[in-house]
Design a protein around this motif. Structure first.
Motif, PDB file in Angstrom:
ATOM      1  N   GLU A   1     -32.513  10.554 -56.820  1.00  0.00           N
ATOM      2  CA  GLU A   1     -31.956  10.241 -58.145  1.00  0.00           C
ATOM      3  C   GLU A   1     -31.044  11.357 -58.635  1.00  0.00           C
ATOM      4  OE1 GLU A   1     -35.780   7.540 -59.616  1.00  0.00           O
ATOM      5  OE2 GLU A   1     -35.619   9.658 -60.169  1.00  0.00           O
ATOM      6  N   ILE A   2     -31.444  12.606 -58.390  1.00  0.00           N
ATOM      7  CA  ILE A   2     -30.616  13.735 -58.825  1.00  0.00           C
ATOM      8  C   ILE A   2     -29.284  13.753 -58.073  1.00  0.00           C
ATOM      9  CG2 ILE A   2     -30.427  16.256 -58.661  1.00  0.00           C
ATOM     10  CD1 ILE A   2     -33.270  16.461 -59.580  1.00  0.00           C
ATOM     11  N   LEU A   3     -29.316  13.409 -56.781  1.00  0.00           N
ATOM     12  CA  LEU A   3     -28.082  13.390 -55.987  1.00  0.00           C
ATOM     13  C   LEU A   3     -27.058  12.412 -56.563  1.00  0.00           C
ATOM     14  CD1 LEU A   3     -29.496  13.525 -52.337  1.00  0.00           C
ATOM     15  CD2 LEU A   3     -28.361  15.347 -53.613  1.00  0.00           C
ATOM     16  N   PHE A   4     -27.512  11.356 -57.219  1.00  0.00           N
ATOM     17  CA  PHE A   4     -26.607  10.393 -57.845  1.00  0.00           C
ATOM     18  C   PHE A   4     -26.282  10.774 -59.298  1.00  0.00           C
ATOM     19  CE2 PHE A   4     -28.397   7.683 -54.473  1.00  0.00           C
ATOM     20  CZ  PHE A   4     -27.230   7.174 -53.940  1.00  0.00           C
ATOM     21  N   LEU A   5     -27.316  11.208 -60.036  1.00  0.00           N
ATOM     22  CA  LEU A   5     -27.163  11.377 -61.484  1.00  0.00           C
ATOM     23  C   LEU A   5     -26.433  12.662 -61.857  1.00  0.00           C
ATOM     24  CD1 LEU A   5     -30.663  10.154 -62.716  1.00  0.00           C
ATOM     25  CD2 LEU A   5     -28.491   8.953 -62.857  1.00  0.00           C
ATOM     26  N   LEU A   6     -26.745  13.777 -61.194  1.00  0.00           N
ATOM     27  CA  LEU A   6     -26.140  15.051 -61.591  1.00  0.00           C
ATOM     28  C   LEU A   6     -24.614  15.029 -61.466  1.00  0.00           C
ATOM     29  CD1 LEU A   6     -27.041  17.780 -62.683  1.00  0.00           C
ATOM     30  CD2 LEU A   6     -27.027  18.663 -60.345  1.00  0.00           C
TER      31      LEU A   6
ATOM     32  N   MET B   1     -27.312   5.014 -65.155  1.00  0.00           N
ATOM     33  CA  MET B   1     -28.543   5.694 -64.784  1.00  0.00           C
ATOM     34  C   MET B   1     -29.664   4.691 -64.553  1.00  0.00           C
ATOM     35  SD  MET B   1     -30.317   8.920 -66.792  1.00  0.00           S
ATOM     36  CE  MET B   1     -30.234   8.082 -68.375  1.00  0.00           C
ATOM     37  N   SER B   2     -29.750   3.685 -65.388  1.00  0.00           N
ATOM     38  CA  SER B   2     -30.784   2.658 -65.234  1.00  0.00           C
ATOM     39  C   SER B   2     -30.613   1.898 -63.919  1.00  0.00           C
ATOM     40  CB  SER B   2     -30.728   1.686 -66.411  1.00  0.00           C
ATOM     41  OG  SER B   2     -30.901   2.369 -67.637  1.00  0.00           O
ATOM     42  N   LEU B   3     -29.358   1.596 -63.567  1.00  0.00           N
ATOM     43  CA  LEU B   3     -29.088   0.886 -62.313  1.00  0.00           C
ATOM     44  C   LEU B   3     -29.530   1.714 -61.114  1.00  0.00           C
ATOM     45  CD1 LEU B   3     -27.843  -1.547 -60.867  1.00  0.00           C
ATOM     46  CD2 LEU B   3     -25.621  -0.380 -60.968  1.00  0.00           C
ATOM     47  N   ILE B   4     -29.286   3.017 -61.184  1.00  0.00           N
ATOM     48  CA  ILE B   4     -29.704   3.903 -60.089  1.00  0.00           C
ATOM     49  C   ILE B   4     -31.221   3.915 -59.954  1.00  0.00           C
ATOM     50  CG2 ILE B   4     -29.811   6.319 -59.363  1.00  0.00           C
ATOM     51  CD1 ILE B   4     -26.991   6.643 -60.531  1.00  0.00           C
TER      52      ILE B   4
ATOM     53  N   THR C   1     -37.116   1.883 -71.769  1.00  0.00           N
ATOM     54  CA  THR C   1     -37.539   3.109 -72.441  1.00  0.00           C
ATOM     55  C   THR C   1     -36.434   4.153 -72.415  1.00  0.00           C
ATOM     56  OG1 THR C   1     -39.845   2.719 -71.833  1.00  0.00           O
ATOM     57  CG2 THR C   1     -39.245   4.949 -72.476  1.00  0.00           C
ATOM     58  N   ILE C   2     -35.808   4.314 -71.262  1.00  0.00           N
ATOM     59  CA  ILE C   2     -34.711   5.274 -71.131  1.00  0.00           C
ATOM     60  C   ILE C   2     -33.551   4.910 -72.047  1.00  0.00           C
ATOM     61  CG2 ILE C   2     -32.937   6.105 -69.536  1.00  0.00           C
ATOM     62  CD1 ILE C   2     -35.037   5.959 -67.325  1.00  0.00           C
ATOM     63  N   CYS C   3     -33.190   3.630 -72.080  1.00  0.00           N
ATOM     64  CA  CYS C   3     -32.062   3.191 -72.918  1.00  0.00           C
ATOM     65  C   CYS C   3     -32.336   3.433 -74.397  1.00  0.00           C
ATOM     66  CB  CYS C   3     -31.783   1.712 -72.673  1.00  0.00           C
ATOM     67  SG  CYS C   3     -31.125   1.324 -71.038  1.00  0.00           S
ATOM     68  N   VAL C   4     -33.521   3.059 -74.841  1.00  0.00           N
ATOM     69  CA  VAL C   4     -33.860   3.223 -76.262  1.00  0.00           C
ATOM     70  C   VAL C   4     -33.932   4.692 -76.633  1.00  0.00           C
ATOM     71  CG1 VAL C   4     -35.651   2.840 -77.998  1.00  0.00           C
ATOM     72  CG2 VAL C   4     -35.049   1.003 -76.414  1.00  0.00           C
ATOM     73  N   ALA C   5     -34.612   5.496 -75.801  1.00  0.00           N
ATOM     74  CA  ALA C   5     -34.759   6.925 -76.102  1.00  0.00           C
ATOM     75  C   ALA C   5     -33.404   7.617 -76.140  1.00  0.00           C
ATOM     76  CB  ALA C   5     -35.670   7.587 -75.075  1.00  0.00           C
ATOM     77  N   THR C   6     -32.539   7.290 -75.192  1.00  0.00           N
ATOM     78  CA  THR C   6     -31.209   7.909 -75.152  1.00  0.00           C
ATOM     79  C   THR C   6     -30.386   7.519 -76.369  1.00  0.00           C
ATOM     80  OG1 THR C   6     -31.256   7.830 -72.736  1.00  0.00           O
ATOM     81  CG2 THR C   6     -29.127   8.198 -73.780  1.00  0.00           C
TER      82      THR C   6
END
Length: 425
Positions: free
Chosen positions: A110-115, A144-147, A167-172
């Motif tokens: 995930e970090i390899l894609f997100l960072l 990020m959610s798709l990843i 959860t990620i979408c709402v928190a962000t």
């Protein structure tokens, strides 16, 4: 019930930087503008990251979910950028390795894609306004959610993955909304204070400037007559100095009067390229006298904004002249203009003595000047003109390394053209 409790705890942890930083801003009225403030926010993001991973959401016995990547994104965008991202990533990997389990490898993927995605979006993010930041963050969150779905779907149930994504979408969204609201409120408070200062100065200027100028003009007239009378060359030199000082005082009064003049409601098209070139021509001999070169890089075709031609010229004149005066041993002032999205960006960089962080923060304030005989009014007027045209000005400087003024105006009409060097001066 346990899942909901852990979920709410994660959201509260994510909001830690917002709450603590809002308390920090109470007496400062400024949001993440200085290096120190960014470092503080980076430290808070680090604490948030560790807490998110320490109190995860358990979707089942073996599955740990948390909002660590939301903390990482917030830390990069509102902290110290790339440096914060690298430090937070190292902490994230080491702490996840400490917990063990096969989930560590999913985290690495995930970090390899997100960072890289966060790093690529960061320069654009810092240039956007509030609405632009919200839209950009929303697009990044969807990506990020798709990843997460692609990486974790094979090991997780669909419902569990969907819960994590929501959860990620709402928190962000909630976190970014609160941070941007704090920034906007802080800026509005600063603008209100600045407007009050301008109002007071304008009233003082309109009340006293004319009364002071009248006797000064009378004195200057008699000094001119005295200069033409048969007196010694020594006394003529003294009289000439008096006339020059009266003229200098009159120039200061003129600057004060510009604060009292109301802004005209009618605006017209202003060609920024032409205006800057005119200012450079005006200051050419002044710069030559101080052994300073002016290098100009402008688009070939016009970039037009809505404003008042004389006031726009005055704003650039004050800033470029300050850049020339900041250079004591010879050097250069570089002017670069370019188009970014729907904005025209003008960068004015000098090779002068530079300023520290506190001095940069005080620029544009009434009566603040770093020059021996300066009043600070010229730069304050420039700030006011730029603000009245819905422009923004950012100053970057270091002691001994010069200063860069970055000015942004909304474009009224501009064509995409390549930049060319125009080193005519």
């Amino acid at each position: 019930m346990e899942y909901t409790k852990n979920l709410l705890l994660q959201v509260m942890i994510i909001l830690i930087p917002v709450f603590f930083y809002s308390m920090y801003l109470t007496n400062r009225h400024q949001f993440i503008e200085t290096k120190r403030q960014k470092l503080i926010f980076s430290f808070l993001a680090m604490i948030t990251l560790v807490l998110c991973m320490s109190f995860p959401i358990y979707s089942d016995v073996n599955e740990r979910n948390d909002l660590r990547f939301v903390a990482l994104m917030i830390g990069i965008f509102y902290g110290d950028g790339y440096a914060t991202g690298i430090v937070l990533t190292i902490i994230l990997l080491l702490y996840r390795w400490y917990f063990g389990g096969t989930g560590f490898y999913s985290t690495v993927y995930e970090i390899l894609f997100l960072l890289p995605m966060f790093f690529l979006a960061y320069p654009r993010f810092v240039q956007q306004d509030r609405a632009g930041r919200m839209k950009l963050t929303w697009r990044i969150t969807l990506g990020m959610s798709l990843i997460f779905i692609l990486v974790d779907l094979q090991d997780m149930e669909f419902f569990s993955t969907l819960q994590e994504v929501l959860t990620i979408c709402v928190a962000t969204f909630v976190t970014i909304f609160l941070i941007e609201t704090l920034r906007e409120n802080s800026q509005l408070h600063m603008d209100a204070q600045q407007a009050e200062k301008y109002k007071i100065l304008g009233e003082l200027a309109s009340s006293f400037a004319h009364e002071i100028r009248n006797p000064m003009q009378t004195n200057r007239g008699f000094l001119q007559l005295l200069l033409q009378s048969p007196i010694s060359e020594t006394y003529k030199g003294y009289v000439q100095v008096c006339i020059e000082e009266v003229d200098r005082a009159n120039a200061v009064i003129t600057e004060y009067l510009s604060l009292a003049k109301p802004e005209a409601d009618m605006k017209e098209s202003v060609d920024v390229c032409e205006t800057i070139q005119t200012v450079v021509n005006i200051l050419y001999s002044y710069a030559l006298e101080r052994k300073v070169s002016i290098d100009v890089r402008l688009p070939e075709q016009e970039c037009v904004i809505l404003g008042h031609p004389q006031k726009v010229k005055q704003a650039f004149l004050n800033i470029i002249k300050n850049g020339i005066e900041a250079i004591h041993q010879g050097g250069a002032v570089s002017i670069l203009m370019k188009q970014e999205s729907q904005q025209v960006v003008i960068q004015i960089q000098d090779e002068g003595v530079g300023m520290n962080e506190d001095e940069v923060k005080r620029l544009g304030q009434p009566f603040y000047s770093l020059k021996e005989k300066g009043t600070g009014i010229g730069l304050m007027v420039s700030y006011r003109i730029i603000d009245s045209l819905h422009g923004k000005i950012i100053v970057q400087s270091q002691k001994g390394n010069g200063t860069t003024f970055t000015i942004r105006f909304p474009l009224h009409n501009c064509k995409n053209t390549p930049l060319t060097d125009k080193n005519e001066r």
